[in-house]
Structure formats: C-alpha cells, structure tokens
Design a protein around this motif. Structure first.
Motif, PDB file in Angstrom:
ATOM      1  N   ALA A   1      73.495  -6.060  72.575  1.00  0.00           N
ATOM      2  CA  ALA A   1      72.752  -6.546  71.411  1.00  0.00           C
ATOM      3  C   ALA A   1      71.305  -6.050  71.457  1.00  0.00           C
ATOM      4  O   ALA A   1      70.758  -5.596  70.445  1.00  0.00           O
ATOM      5  N   LEU A   2      70.696  -6.099  72.627  1.00  0.00           N
ATOM      6  CA  LEU A   2      69.302  -5.641  72.741  1.00  0.00           C
ATOM      7  C   LEU A   2      69.218  -4.129  72.510  1.00  0.00           C
ATOM      8  O   LEU A   2      68.306  -3.652  71.826  1.00  0.00           O
ATOM      9  N   TYR A   3      70.181  -3.403  73.061  1.00  0.00           N
ATOM     10  CA  TYR A   3      70.186  -1.952  72.858  1.00  0.00           C
ATOM     11  C   TYR A   3      70.252  -1.643  71.356  1.00  0.00           C
ATOM     12  O   TYR A   3      69.483  -0.832  70.831  1.00  0.00           O
ATOM     13  N   ALA A   4      71.180  -2.299  70.660  1.00  0.00           N
ATOM     14  CA  ALA A   4      71.344  -2.053  69.218  1.00  0.00           C
ATOM     15  C   ALA A   4      70.054  -2.396  68.477  1.00  0.00           C
ATOM     16  O   ALA A   4      69.624  -1.658  67.573  1.00  0.00           O
ATOM     17  N   MET A   5      69.413  -3.482  68.869  1.00  0.00           N
ATOM     18  CA  MET A   5      68.174  -3.888  68.199  1.00  0.00           C
ATOM     19  C   MET A   5      67.055  -2.867  68.450  1.00  0.00           C
ATOM     20  O   MET A   5      66.380  -2.426  67.526  1.00  0.00           O
ATOM     21  N   LEU A   6      66.904  -2.470  69.698  1.00  0.00           N
ATOM     22  CA  LEU A   6      65.828  -1.517  70.032  1.00  0.00           C
ATOM     23  C   LEU A   6      66.047  -0.156  69.381  1.00  0.00           C
ATOM     24  O   LEU A   6      65.094   0.559  69.084  1.00  0.00           O
TER      25      LEU A   6
ATOM     26  N   ASP B   1      76.541   5.221  69.194  1.00  0.00           N
ATOM     27  CA  ASP B   1      75.183   5.748  69.352  1.00  0.00           C
ATOM     28  C   ASP B   1      74.982   6.326  70.760  1.00  0.00           C
ATOM     29  O   ASP B   1      74.480   7.441  70.926  1.00  0.00           O
ATOM     30  N   VAL B   2      75.406   5.581  71.769  1.00  0.00           N
ATOM     31  CA  VAL B   2      75.244   6.032  73.166  1.00  0.00           C
ATOM     32  C   VAL B   2      76.037   7.316  73.403  1.00  0.00           C
ATOM     33  O   VAL B   2      75.516   8.279  73.975  1.00  0.00           O
ATOM     34  N   LEU B   3      77.287   7.336  72.955  1.00  0.00           N
ATOM     35  CA  LEU B   3      78.127   8.520  73.220  1.00  0.00           C
ATOM     36  C   LEU B   3      77.554   9.766  72.563  1.00  0.00           C
ATOM     37  O   LEU B   3      77.526  10.842  73.164  1.00  0.00           O
ATOM     38  N   VAL B   4      77.065   9.621  71.337  1.00  0.00           N
ATOM     39  CA  VAL B   4      76.476  10.770  70.649  1.00  0.00           C
ATOM     40  C   VAL B   4      75.225  11.239  71.406  1.00  0.00           C
ATOM     41  O   VAL B   4      75.029  12.425  71.630  1.00  0.00           O
TER      42      VAL B   4
ATOM     43  N   ALA C   1      67.066   3.810  79.152  1.00  0.00           N
ATOM     44  CA  ALA C   1      67.589   4.751  80.159  1.00  0.00           C
ATOM     45  C   ALA C   1      68.688   4.080  80.989  1.00  0.00           C
ATOM     46  O   ALA C   1      69.702   4.710  81.333  1.00  0.00           O
ATOM     47  N   TYR C   2      68.503   2.792  81.269  1.00  0.00           N
ATOM     48  CA  TYR C   2      69.491   2.030  82.049  1.00  0.00           C
ATOM     49  C   TYR C   2      70.844   1.980  81.303  1.00  0.00           C
ATOM     50  O   TYR C   2      71.906   2.183  81.897  1.00  0.00           O
ATOM     51  N   VAL C   3      70.794   1.730  79.978  1.00  0.00           N
ATOM     52  CA  VAL C   3      72.042   1.627  79.204  1.00  0.00           C
ATOM     53  C   VAL C   3      72.770   2.982  79.203  1.00  0.00           C
ATOM     54  O   VAL C   3      73.980   3.050  79.459  1.00  0.00           O
ATOM     55  N   LEU C   4      72.021   4.047  78.950  1.00  0.00           N
ATOM     56  CA  LEU C   4      72.653   5.374  78.922  1.00  0.00           C
ATOM     57  C   LEU C   4      73.286   5.688  80.285  1.00  0.00           C
ATOM     58  O   LEU C   4      74.414   6.172  80.371  1.00  0.00           O
ATOM     59  N   ASP C   5      72.547   5.389  81.327  1.00  0.00           N
ATOM     60  CA  ASP C   5      73.030   5.665  82.678  1.00  0.00           C
ATOM     61  C   ASP C   5      74.267   4.826  83.015  1.00  0.00           C
ATOM     62  O   ASP C   5      75.228   5.316  83.598  1.00  0.00           O
ATOM     63  N   ARG C   6      74.220   3.581  82.605  1.00  0.00           N
ATOM     64  CA  ARG C   6      75.333   2.660  82.896  1.00  0.00           C
ATOM     65  C   ARG C   6      76.624   3.134  82.223  1.00  0.00           C
ATOM     66  O   ARG C   6      77.692   3.124  82.818  1.00  0.00           O
ATOM     67  N   VAL C   7      76.503   3.560  80.953  1.00  0.00           N
ATOM     68  CA  VAL C   7      77.697   4.017  80.230  1.00  0.00           C
ATOM     69  C   VAL C   7      78.191   5.333  80.838  1.00  0.00           C
ATOM     70  O   VAL C   7      79.395   5.504  81.075  1.00  0.00           O
ATOM     71  N   GLU C   8      77.282   6.235  81.120  1.00  0.00           N
ATOM     72  CA  GLU C   8      77.686   7.523  81.718  1.00  0.00           C
ATOM     73  C   GLU C   8      78.385   7.306  83.063  1.00  0.00           C
ATOM     74  O   GLU C   8      79.418   7.919  83.356  1.00  0.00           O
TER      75      GLU C   8
ATOM     76  N   LYS D   1      77.790  -4.929  66.649  1.00  0.00           N
ATOM     77  CA  LYS D   1      76.819  -4.288  67.549  1.00  0.00           C
ATOM     78  C   LYS D   1      77.473  -3.440  68.642  1.00  0.00           C
ATOM     79  O   LYS D   1      76.969  -2.369  68.980  1.00  0.00           O
ATOM     80  N   ASP D   2      78.599  -3.921  69.188  1.00  0.00           N
ATOM     81  CA  ASP D   2      79.163  -3.235  70.345  1.00  0.00           C
ATOM     82  C   ASP D   2      79.684  -1.846  69.998  1.00  0.00           C
ATOM     83  O   ASP D   2      79.382  -0.870  70.680  1.00  0.00           O
ATOM     84  N   SER D   3      80.474  -1.762  68.928  1.00  0.00           N
ATOM     85  CA  SER D   3      81.068  -0.462  68.609  1.00  0.00           C
ATOM     86  C   SER D   3      80.013   0.511  68.091  1.00  0.00           C
ATOM     87  O   SER D   3      80.056   1.710  68.415  1.00  0.00           O
ATOM     88  N   LEU D   4      79.025   0.011  67.322  1.00  0.00           N
ATOM     89  CA  LEU D   4      77.988   0.932  66.832  1.00  0.00           C
ATOM     90  C   LEU D   4      77.063   1.361  67.972  1.00  0.00           C
ATOM     91  O   LEU D   4      76.649   2.524  68.049  1.00  0.00           O
TER      92      LEU D   4
END
Ligand code: Q46
Ligand code: ZN
Length: 311
Positions: free
Chosen positions: A207-212, A65-68, A28-35, A58-61
């Motif tokens: 990296a952690l986001y991509a892994m999770l 993923d987040v944007l979608v 939730a933190y990652v989604l919120d941070r990007v938004e 990892k970064d671009s994928l």
C-alpha cells in the motif's frame, strides 16, 4: 524515526526487521525484495512473457509497476466480473485501464458476461466469493495458456498468504495446503505456471509503495468482501505480529520450506485430473464448475465449487 540506511526521516517502520526507511530507500527495498523473490523461487526471466492478473487494487497494480521497472515484459489481464454494486467493476476497470494507458502498457480484458451471458451478481447465489474465485481462476488460466504466456502472476502479498495458510491449517485442508506455494508448476498441458512475486511484502508495504509511486488504485474492497473469512484471519495475524514482530513472515516462509510434506496428496489429485467434456479445460469432474455455471441459467445454482476445480 530515521532511515537506517541514509538517516533521512523514515516513512515506514519495518518492525519485523527492526529498522525504519525513508521514501527512496523504501522504494529500493521493494524493488530488491521482489527481484530476490523472483530469483529465489525461479519464477521467470526477462526473456519470458508474463501475464499479470490485474484487479485495479493496490497489490496487482504495484506488482505491475515493479515488474515493468525491473525490466520484465508484463501484460495485464483484467477480468470484468460485472459487479454493479457500488460501481465496483467499473471503477476497478477504470483504475486498471488508466494505469496501463498512462504507461503505454497492454491491458487485456475478459468479461464474464461474454462467457456466461450474465455477471457474477446474476447467478442467484447468496455467497458469491467461491464462484467468483473459480471464474477468475478459470479465465486467467485460460487466457494465460491460450495466449502462450510463460507465467501467470498474481499480486498476493504476505498478509494474504499467511491468512489463507492459517485458515487451511486450522481446517487441515490438505489439498489446499499442497497447492499453496509462491510457484505452482502446471501438471497439465492446459494449466498455466502460477507465481506470486509479492509474497514476501506485507499489505502495508504494498500500500505504501503504491501511494509513494502515485498509483491510483481502487481503495475500497469489493462490496461482497465484507465479513470475508480472510479479513478475520488477517486481523488475528496482525495482532500476533504486533506482539511478536516477524511472526507472519516466519509462519509463511517456514511453511514454504516444509510444504513438500503435502506433495504426495497433491500428486493423488493430479492423477484424477481430466478434461471437461464441454470446454476441454482441466477438472476433476466430468464437466468443470465454470461450464456448470454457464449452463445453469435458472434453477440449481447453489451447488458448491469442489476442491477439484481449484486448479
Ligand atoms: S471480487 Fe469476487 Fe473477491 Fe468480490 S465477489 Fe468475492 S471473490 S470479494 S477478491
Ligand atoms: Zn468446462
């Protein structure tokens, strides 16, 4: 360590914020941070068409993923540089292709060989990165503009930006400093609007986001990145960050606040911009660097990419 939000076991310690987060609170933190980053810097809206430069890393994928997930209309663009060493381009393409396929997303592909008749390894230069970077900027910009996309997104994270900033400051590269921003507005009709929505997330976080999220990305860096200056500066910044958590983010966000100081210099560069005699793309030279490399099949390929071509 426990999650500061829900008290479940933490999967990450965000030392800069002095808190741990569990997997779902971190998500939730990652989604919120990007938004928040998209809104804070007025990057784009859900009505606009977005092109993401996808490398297979990892970064671009993670960004795609987040944007979608956030409901943005994002198409991927993979530039096949023709790097055969360690099968790098093929493995990168496969990561990008399978990511898009599994999610029903559109991935556009441009092959450098189709433009130059050769891959980046065949140009006869010992140091590939400046030319490779120029070719990627040229092709991503061109596809974004000609495809009518509102913005071109890249997955640069906080570590990338802070490292480049340190390097540019140590060398007082004023032209580069003037252009370093989360949003780069186009100053020519053939330049795309460039944005970096991951710029407030660290490399460890992406990296952690991509892994999770179970994203299968190419973990190894490009074989030509070994010894890259940016890696050296990242290591230095990580040591500073370890001693003084939060420094990396302060360093970058305060720079973004003050980088209008360099805007006058950027203006001078923009005034010198013209269209390449061969391809019509913006450049500071008579013929742009991309076309110079395309024309030079043998011979003098060692020339530098000028700062003016870093549009
Ligand atoms: S792909 Fe190209 Fe990078 Fe490889 S040759 Fe250098 S610039 S390191 S991100
Ligand atoms: Zn050209």
């Amino acid at each position: 360590m426990k999650c500061k939000v829900c008290k479940r076991p933490a999967v990450i310690n965000l030392r800069a914020q002095n808190r741990g987060l569990c997997a779902s609170c971190f998500d939730a933190y990652v989604l919120d941070r990007v938004e928040r980053t998209i809104k804070r810097f007025r990057m784009f809206s859900r009505r606009e068409r977005i092109l993401i430069a996808v490398s297979g890393g990892k970064d671009s994928l993670a960004l795609w993923d987040v944007l979608v997930r956030l409901g943005y209309a994002a198409t991927g663009l993979f530039i096949d540089l023709g790097i055969s060493k360690e099968g790098y381009s093929a493995r990168s393409y496969e990561a990008a292709r399978s990511f898009a396929h599994e999610r029903g997303l559109t991935l556009l592909v441009e092959r450098l060989k189709d433009w130059w008749g050769k891959g980046i390894e065949d140009i006869g230069c010992k140091i590939l990165c400046p030319i490779c970077g120029m070719a990627k900027r040229y092709l991503t910009n061109r596809v974004a503009v000609e495809g009518g996309y509102h913005v071109l997104c890249t997955g640069h994270n906080l570590d990338d930006e802070a490292a480049v900033l340190l390097l540019n400051l140590l060398n007082w590269q004023i032209g580069y400093l003037a252009r370093q921003a989360p949003v780069l507005e186009p100053w020519h009709r053939k330049l795309s609007r460039k944005v970096k929505p991951m710029v407030l997330l660290t490399e460890k976080e992406t990296a952690l986001y991509a892994m999770l999220r179970g994203i299968r990305y190419v973990m190894e860096a490009c074989p030509y990145a070994q010894g890259a200056t940016s890696l050296f500066y990242k290591r230095i910044l990580n040591r500073i960050e370890y001693r003084s958590p939060g420094t990396k983010q302060r360093f970058y966000t305060l720079f973004v606040r003050y980088n209008k100081l360099f805007k006058g210099i950027a203006q001078q560069e923009r005034e010198g911009l013209q269209e390449c005699e061969m391809c019509g793309q913006p450049t500071q030279e008579r013929v742009c660097a991309f076309c110079r490399f395309k024309e030079e099949r043998d011979g003098d390929l060692g020339r530098e990419v000028s700062e003016g071509d870093k549009v």
